[in-house]
Scaffold this active site. Sequence first.
Site, short mmCIF file in Angstrom:
data_model
loop_
_atom_site.label_atom_id
_atom_site.label_comp_id
_atom_site.label_asym_id
_atom_site.label_seq_id
_atom_site.Cartn_x
_atom_site.Cartn_y
_atom_site.Cartn_z
N GLY A 15 0.81 -1.17 -0.17
CA GLY A 15 0.03 0.00 0.09
C GLY A 15 0.72 1.28 0.07
N TYR A 62 -17.73 1.65 3.23
CA TYR A 62 -16.34 1.75 3.53
C TYR A 62 -16.17 2.51 4.74
CZ TYR A 62 -11.79 3.70 3.45
OH TYR A 62 -10.66 4.33 3.97
N THR A 69 -9.97 6.84 8.63
CA THR A 69 -10.28 7.70 7.41
C THR A 69 -11.23 8.87 7.53
OG1 THR A 69 -11.30 7.63 5.39
CG2 THR A 69 -12.38 6.09 6.74
N ASP A 70 -11.29 9.85 6.90
CA ASP A 70 -12.13 11.09 6.88
C ASP A 70 -13.62 10.42 6.67
OD1 ASP A 70 -11.15 10.70 4.52
OD2 ASP A 70 -11.68 12.84 4.01
N ASP A 110 -3.08 -12.48 6.33
CA ASP A 110 -4.31 -12.18 5.49
C ASP A 110 -5.36 -11.73 6.45
OD1 ASP A 110 -6.68 -12.36 4.01
OD2 ASP A 110 -6.17 -14.13 3.05
N LEU A 111 -5.84 -10.53 6.25
CA LEU A 111 -6.75 -10.02 7.28
C LEU A 111 -8.02 -10.78 7.15
CD1 LEU A 111 -6.32 -6.10 6.79
CD2 LEU A 111 -5.81 -7.59 8.84
N TRP A 160 -7.30 11.62 1.83
CA TRP A 160 -7.01 12.30 0.52
C TRP A 160 -5.38 11.83 0.37
CZ3 TRP A 160 -9.59 17.17 -1.81
CH2 TRP A 160 -10.90 17.29 -1.69
N TYR A 196 -9.57 -2.54 3.56
CA TYR A 196 -9.97 -2.60 2.33
C TYR A 196 -10.49 -1.22 2.11
CZ TYR A 196 -13.78 -4.01 -1.07
OH TYR A 196 -14.49 -4.21 -2.11
N THR A 197 -9.89 -0.61 0.92
CA THR A 197 -10.18 0.65 0.61
C THR A 197 -10.88 0.92 -0.78
OG1 THR A 197 -7.80 0.84 -0.56
CG2 THR A 197 -8.03 1.26 2.01
#
Length: 306
Positions: A10, A126, A102-103, A37-38, A151, A62-63
């Site tokens: 990533g 998400y 995350t935002d 592995d998640l 971002w 996971y994004t």
Amino acid sequence: MKVLVTGTTGQLVSSLIERAAPLRDVELVSIGRPEFDLTQPIPMREAIVAARPDVVISAAAYTAVDRAEDEPALAHAVNVVGAACVAEAAAKLGVPIIHLSTDYVFSGDDRRPRREDDETRPRTFYGATKLEGERAVASITPRHIILRTSWVYSPFGNNFVKTMLRLAESRDTLTVVSDQFGNPTSALDLATAILEIATQPQSDRFGLYHLAGTGETNWAGFARHILAVSRANGGPSATVRDIASADYPTRARRPQDSRLCTDKFEKTFGRRLPAWQTSAETVVRRLLYAGQWPKIPESRPAVRSE
């Protein structure tokens, strides 16, 4: 100090590997598939415990924001169950965990920068799974630092900066959304800050923080700056035409305003990330000089956004 980070490819993981390389007092270990592995909790916990790190950085996630709407079970397995398992391993070892969020945990309906204690109302699956993952980590171990960011871009992987440069190679005009606002954040800056706090005493600093690039813009403004820097350095460029979110429908509805207030992080850790314009310029110039786009002479001047 041994620092373990989940994931191997990533943007943030690649940035952490690069920024940790010159640090003599830090051994960074990244673990990923097939050993890690998640979606496989038991082997994952065993891999972390066997590595016996001093700090765990939970960066893998996971994004795929749009795809998560159609793959809710997989997004939940990775962002909630997987995050919880990483936290369980850290708790078993008795070491701190730095977990990335995350935002997108915010709806973005309120037009102001969001603070850590503001109400969260994610509008995407998400975002909902990332929020649930935050809560799972916090409930499992008190020795956590949860960092919400936004971002993210870098010289690695797929991101907005690379997309703008790629599209500008073949198009004279790019249409970019101008009614979504946020803080562009360099993964390189994130990595530097994370490594700093990972190697400092944390007993009185555990908790939830916002950490993002300094300053704000919309996607169209971000694109204009990227392409202005590229143009000034002999790279691809194009005209940016503003459009509304309604003109660019996506499977998942993005927050209109996901700006993050980072005052709490600055007050606690004594640092703020650089201005987003400066960091974006660094990444664009690095991509150009790396040969992903036509090489340019070192003497070409830098540029600031309009």
